[in-house]
Design a protein around this motif. Structure first.
Motif, PDB file in Angstrom:
ATOM      1  N   PHE A   1      41.159  -3.611  -0.267  1.00  0.00           N
ATOM      2  CA  PHE A   1      41.172  -2.611   0.956  1.00  0.00           C
ATOM      3  C   PHE A   1      40.334  -1.772   0.896  1.00  0.00           C
ATOM      4  CE2 PHE A   1      44.010  -5.282   2.785  1.00  0.00           C
ATOM      5  CZ  PHE A   1      44.104  -5.680   4.143  1.00  0.00           C
ATOM      6  N   PHE A   2      40.197  -0.485   0.020  1.00  0.00           N
ATOM      7  CA  PHE A   2      39.933   0.261  -0.088  1.00  0.00           C
ATOM      8  C   PHE A   2      37.911   0.430  -0.493  1.00  0.00           C
ATOM      9  CE2 PHE A   2      38.228   3.699  -2.762  1.00  0.00           C
ATOM     10  CZ  PHE A   2      38.710   4.998  -2.643  1.00  0.00           C
ATOM     11  N   LEU A   3      38.200  -0.696  -1.049  1.00  0.00           N
ATOM     12  CA  LEU A   3      36.896  -1.477  -1.818  1.00  0.00           C
ATOM     13  C   LEU A   3      35.951  -1.876  -0.189  1.00  0.00           C
ATOM     14  CD1 LEU A   3      34.257  -1.850  -3.484  1.00  0.00           C
ATOM     15  CD2 LEU A   3      34.942  -4.493  -3.647  1.00  0.00           C
ATOM     16  N   PHE A   4      36.165  -2.514   0.618  1.00  0.00           N
ATOM     17  CA  PHE A   4      35.185  -2.690   2.114  1.00  0.00           C
ATOM     18  C   PHE A   4      35.659  -2.331   3.134  1.00  0.00           C
ATOM     19  CE2 PHE A   4      36.296  -5.771   6.000  1.00  0.00           C
ATOM     20  CZ  PHE A   4      34.459  -6.443   5.572  1.00  0.00           C
ATOM     21  N   TYR A   5      36.589  -0.998   3.572  1.00  0.00           N
ATOM     22  CA  TYR A   5      36.388  -0.487   4.210  1.00  0.00           C
ATOM     23  C   TYR A   5      36.293   1.538   3.709  1.00  0.00           C
ATOM     24  CZ  TYR A   5      38.876  -3.173   6.660  1.00  0.00           C
ATOM     25  OH  TYR A   5      39.508  -4.585   7.737  1.00  0.00           O
ATOM     26  N   VAL A   6      36.537   1.428   2.922  1.00  0.00           N
ATOM     27  CA  VAL A   6      35.302   2.888   2.054  1.00  0.00           C
ATOM     28  C   VAL A   6      34.620   3.046   1.338  1.00  0.00           C
ATOM     29  CG1 VAL A   6      36.846   4.988   0.717  1.00  0.00           C
ATOM     30  CG2 VAL A   6      38.042   3.591   2.286  1.00  0.00           C
ATOM     31  N   ILE A   7      34.717   2.505   0.087  1.00  0.00           N
ATOM     32  CA  ILE A   7      33.111   2.295  -0.873  1.00  0.00           C
ATOM     33  C   ILE A   7      32.041   1.017   0.189  1.00  0.00           C
ATOM     34  CG2 ILE A   7      32.555   1.623  -3.195  1.00  0.00           C
ATOM     35  CD1 ILE A   7      34.885   3.580  -2.742  1.00  0.00           C
ATOM     36  N   ALA A   8      32.389   0.617   0.563  1.00  0.00           N
ATOM     37  CA  ALA A   8      30.829  -0.924   1.056  1.00  0.00           C
ATOM     38  C   ALA A   8      30.453   0.245   2.361  1.00  0.00           C
ATOM     39  CB  ALA A   8      31.795  -1.714   1.755  1.00  0.00           C
ATOM     40  N   PRO A   9      31.282   0.986   3.009  1.00  0.00           N
ATOM     41  CA  PRO A   9      30.942   2.035   4.452  1.00  0.00           C
ATOM     42  C   PRO A   9      30.029   3.082   4.002  1.00  0.00           C
ATOM     43  CG  PRO A   9      32.204   1.091   5.166  1.00  0.00           C
ATOM     44  CD  PRO A   9      32.496   0.462   3.336  1.00  0.00           C
ATOM     45  N   ILE A  10      30.239   3.409   2.600  1.00  0.00           N
ATOM     46  CA  ILE A  10      29.375   4.537   2.113  1.00  0.00           C
ATOM     47  C   ILE A  10      27.814   3.921   1.482  1.00  0.00           C
ATOM     48  CG2 ILE A  10      29.027   6.207  -0.228  1.00  0.00           C
ATOM     49  CD1 ILE A  10      32.392   6.574   0.398  1.00  0.00           C
ATOM     50  N   PHE A  11      28.023   3.035   1.014  1.00  0.00           N
ATOM     51  CA  PHE A  11      27.130   2.854   0.432  1.00  0.00           C
ATOM     52  C   PHE A  11      25.842   2.173   1.695  1.00  0.00           C
ATOM     53  CE2 PHE A  11      29.060   2.369  -3.354  1.00  0.00           C
ATOM     54  CZ  PHE A  11      28.038   3.061  -4.732  1.00  0.00           C
ATOM     55  N   GLU A  12      26.006   1.796   2.660  1.00  0.00           N
ATOM     56  CA  GLU A  12      25.994   1.468   4.132  1.00  0.00           C
ATOM     57  C   GLU A  12      25.308   2.221   4.663  1.00  0.00           C
ATOM     58  OE1 GLU A  12      28.360  -1.762   5.678  1.00  0.00           O
ATOM     59  OE2 GLU A  12      28.237  -2.337   4.822  1.00  0.00           O
ATOM     60  N   SER A  13      25.893   3.803   5.144  1.00  0.00           N
ATOM     61  CA  SER A  13      25.236   4.873   5.222  1.00  0.00           C
ATOM     62  C   SER A  13      24.691   4.859   4.952  1.00  0.00           C
ATOM     63  CB  SER A  13      26.555   5.525   5.582  1.00  0.00           C
ATOM     64  OG  SER A  13      27.551   4.997   6.135  1.00  0.00           O
ATOM     65  N   MET A  14      24.270   5.305   3.987  1.00  0.00           N
ATOM     66  CA  MET A  14      23.533   5.863   2.579  1.00  0.00           C
ATOM     67  C   MET A  14      21.863   5.175   2.736  1.00  0.00           C
ATOM     68  SD  MET A  14      25.030   6.334  -1.296  1.00  0.00           S
ATOM     69  CE  MET A  14      26.385   8.017  -1.209  1.00  0.00           C
ATOM     70  N   ALA A  15      22.523   3.179   2.844  1.00  0.00           N
ATOM     71  CA  ALA A  15      20.923   2.676   2.966  1.00  0.00           C
ATOM     72  C   ALA A  15      20.238   3.024   5.062  1.00  0.00           C
ATOM     73  CB  ALA A  15      21.228   0.922   2.874  1.00  0.00           C
ATOM     74  N   LEU A  16      20.776   2.928   5.158  1.00  0.00           N
ATOM     75  CA  LEU A  16      21.188   3.515   7.008  1.00  0.00           C
ATOM     76  C   LEU A  16      20.065   4.245   7.181  1.00  0.00           C
ATOM     77  CD1 LEU A  16      21.941   1.942   9.324  1.00  0.00           C
ATOM     78  CD2 LEU A  16      23.657   3.290  10.165  1.00  0.00           C
ATOM     79  N   SER A  17      20.401   5.287   6.014  1.00  0.00           N
ATOM     80  CA  SER A  17      20.128   7.051   6.526  1.00  0.00           C
ATOM     81  C   SER A  17      18.437   6.637   6.092  1.00  0.00           C
ATOM     82  CB  SER A  17      20.586   8.018   5.812  1.00  0.00           C
ATOM     83  OG  SER A  17      20.030   7.337   4.302  1.00  0.00           O
ATOM     84  N   PHE A  18      17.789   6.029   5.960  1.00  0.00           N
ATOM     85  CA  PHE A  18      16.809   5.153   5.647  1.00  0.00           C
ATOM     86  C   PHE A  18      15.400   4.520   6.894  1.00  0.00           C
ATOM     87  CE2 PHE A  18      18.345   6.551   1.217  1.00  0.00           C
ATOM     88  CZ  PHE A  18      18.031   6.632   0.615  1.00  0.00           C
ATOM     89  N   TYR A  19      17.163   4.397   7.477  1.00  0.00           N
ATOM     90  CA  TYR A  19      15.877   3.338   8.974  1.00  0.00           C
ATOM     91  C   TYR A  19      16.132   4.376  10.302  1.00  0.00           C
ATOM     92  CZ  TYR A  19      16.457  -0.258   5.535  1.00  0.00           C
ATOM     93  OH  TYR A  19      15.671  -1.113   4.921  1.00  0.00           O
ATOM     94  N   ASP A  20      15.315   4.014  11.021  1.00  0.00           N
ATOM     95  CA  ASP A  20      15.228   4.196  12.442  1.00  0.00           C
ATOM     96  C   ASP A  20      16.285   3.319  13.425  1.00  0.00           C
ATOM     97  OD1 ASP A  20      14.996   5.876  15.217  1.00  0.00           O
ATOM     98  OD2 ASP A  20      12.977   5.725  15.738  1.00  0.00           O
ATOM     99  N   TRP A  21      17.107   3.489  13.522  1.00  0.00           N
ATOM    100  CA  TRP A  21      18.123   2.163  14.249  1.00  0.00           C
ATOM    101  C   TRP A  21      18.498   2.957  15.802  1.00  0.00           C
ATOM    102  CZ3 TRP A  21      23.149  -0.203  13.217  1.00  0.00           C
ATOM    103  CH2 TRP A  21      23.095  -1.582  13.658  1.00  0.00           C
TER     104      TRP A  21
END
Length: 295
Positions: A24-44
């Motif tokens: 649960f920690f990996l899916f709901y905490v760690i993964a969203p952190i890296f997804e947010s970092m990736a998303l910050s390089f896009y305009d969406w």
């Protein structure tokens, strides 16, 4: 497989118990952190196709005045929120005494922790309210002119921080009360025989045994100060004129409110907020580790 489990049962059992929580920690905490970092390089906008902008969102932050106001307010939250630790410790030491009526006192000090932040925000909004708020009335009685705390750009952030400190002090108090129950009584008695009293007893005997509680108190206080969204939203909605914004609220405005739908820009603000949080928490962990190593 069954034979393998029987052979390694003692070694595998802790991991099997930890696996659901870790997943649960990996899916709901760690993964969203890296997804947010990736998303910050896009305009969406959250619906259409995402467009790669590289570090464009971060470059825009450099010239964003609202971002600097939010950052300044967050740093102010962080500094003043640390008052919860000494105040929480002082109240915990008082409540750890065996005096008449101590259970009633504990209930009163515990009360702010169990009520919702929404309720806290509304209570303090009425407390500060012009014309009928208790604080406004007291200031008016003393100075002849009341001060509308939440409508004044110079005072609004301090007023919201005061509201946040009320339940935060109660939380820290609970952590220290738990820690005080684990203080070794033989060390207290030995220190008394050596003549330790008052501040010396606290500094050299009690506080070293409260390091685990202090570590948790600092971490939750730092996190609470940097994610201070709910009280700002309830009490001022970022006003007046955006002067009470913090990074978490500004991130929400840019990414999810009717003013924004800029998911990439909101993610960039979230990454900056996460980096600030990690700097403070990592620094404190390193200091704790160094102190433990020296001892």
């Amino acid at each position: 497989m069954q034979a393998f489990f029987k052979t390694h049962q003692r070694r595998l059992a802790p991991w099997l118990f930890l696996a659901p929580g870790a997943a649960f920690f990996l899916f709901y905490v760690i993964a969203p952190i890296f997804e947010s970092m990736a998303l910050s390089f896009y305009d969406w906008d959250g619906l259409g196709e995402a467009t790669w902008v590289g570090i464009g969102n971060y470059i825009e932050l450099v010239d964003d005045e609202a971002f600097y106001i939010s950052l300044k307010n967050n740093l102010l939250w962080l500094v003043l929120y640390m008052l919860a630790i000494p105040f929480g410790l002082a109240i915990a030491i008082f409540l750890n005494q065996t005096v008449w009526g101590i259970r009633a006192y504990k209930s009163l000090f515990f009360f702010p922790f169990v009520i919702s932040q929404v309720v806290v925000g509304l209570m303090f909004s009425w407390f500060y309210a012009p014309n009928f708020g208790l604080l406004y009335t007291l200031i008016e009685a003393v100075t002849g002119q009341g001060v509308a705390i939440l409508a004044d750009e110079d005072y609004v952030t301090y007023g919201i921080i005061a509201a946040g400190l009320w339940p935060q002090i109660a939380y820290v108090m609970i952590l220290y009360l738990t820690g005080l129950n684990n203080v070794a009584p033989d060390q207290i008695e030995a220190a008394r025989l050596d003549g330790a009293r008052g501040w010396k007893m606290l500094w050299y005997v009690i506080l070293p045994q409260l390091r685990p509680a202090t570590f948790i108190a600092v971490v939750v206080t730092v996190i609470g100060a940097l994610r201070s969204f709910d009280l700002v939203s309830i009490m001022t909605d970022g006003g007046p004129y955006g002067s009470s914004r913090v990074l978490s609220f500004y991130m929400y405005e840019q990414a999810l409110s009717e003013y924004g739908f800029r998911m990439g820009y909101g993610a960039a603000i979230a990454v900056v907020l996460f980096a600030i949080m990690m700097v403070f928490i990592t620094g404190f962990i390193w200091k704790m580790w160094r102190d433990e190593k020296d001892h």
